[in-house]
Design a protein around this motif. Sequence first.
Motif: not given
Length: 395
Positions: A297-325
């Motif tokens: 889970s510690a390693a996955a936190i960093g991956a999750g932050i990357e996903v949140a950034v990609e969602q904000v910059t429109h590089h992720a095909e998921i919703s803001a809530r999904a990225a937040a999770s």
Amino acid sequence: MDESTPTGAGHGRAVATRVRIRARSRTEPHRASTPLELLFDLCFVVAVAQAGSKLVHALAAGHPGHGITGYLLVFFAIWWAWMNFTWFASAYDTDDVLYRLVTLVQMSGVLVLAAGVPRAFDDADYTVAVLGYLIMRAALTFQWLQAASGESGAARTVALRYAAGLVVVQIAWVVLLLLPGSWWTGGFLVLVVAELSVPAYTEHDHRTSWHPHHIAERYGLFTLIVLGESISAATVAVQSALDESAALDLLLPIAAGGLVIVFAAFWSYFAVPIHEHLSSNRQAFLWGYGHYAVLGSAAAIGAGIEVAVEQVTHHAEISARAAASCVTVPTAVFLLMVWAVHTRHFKSGLAQHMVLPAGAVAVLACTLAGHLAVPLAGLACACTVAAGVWPARVR
């Protein structure tokens, strides 16, 4: 030098040339991690980074089932190989020439494993990853046989049991690799149980001389390195977004919230002197096994932050809530598992016991905030740490 004389392990010690290994004392003073062990950890972080990178791509593409399953499979191999060597080294590290060479072979194996991570994720081709795993395990088997040659009685039996268990399970991994792909998931779970059972069976009547303080330090250092990888991954993600002139008003709160989450994770983990709890195999093994979820889970936190950034910059095909999770779920798992296997042994009273679980629930609730979830989760983590620190300050 007499080959039966333990040399210990220290930063400034000359390298011995003897071949036989004798167990170190479980009460040895000033038992600390060696530079070789730290280099070993850094090699494993390469594999962790590869697994985290593939997890990011899968989550950002809207394939959480595929990404999480692949991540859990690959991370188990990484964590288990690291854990097995760490406990062996705690009992038998002699830092002679042969010991160093065999340990370097294990490092080479983890790099092969890391190279095989993309194929395992993208094509379900585990050939290269399993090959790297086998290299590591073969080297560890040799070290257990070497330890058996320097022991007698029950200690020799334990070393031989470890070597035999490793050989049997590794043969099973090769057989699984040759079977049709439809066998993989079920066979993997069976072999995970087999892997976890080897230490419990081997040491049921005689334990190796692992050192509590050394083991606690080794796990702590690896946790720090994994958390550092999360900071690095998040930094790279934010920098990439800034290079594309993305909106600072959304990126800065994510970066700040992610940093606070990592700082809170560090604070929560190192809040107790866990070596005082590791007084038996049962306590130590349960604690060590629980770190699969802690480190994963510690390693996955960093991956999750990357996903949140990609969602904000429109590089992720998921919703803001999904990225937040992708941030809140691993953060909540980390807090809950740190309490379950680590800090609860030093808590007294319901209020103290509820701090980290309540913090985990609060972090999960932040998922509903969408783009504001990461900074709010950071605030929840900061409040959790404060709630844990304040009673100690006022006593």
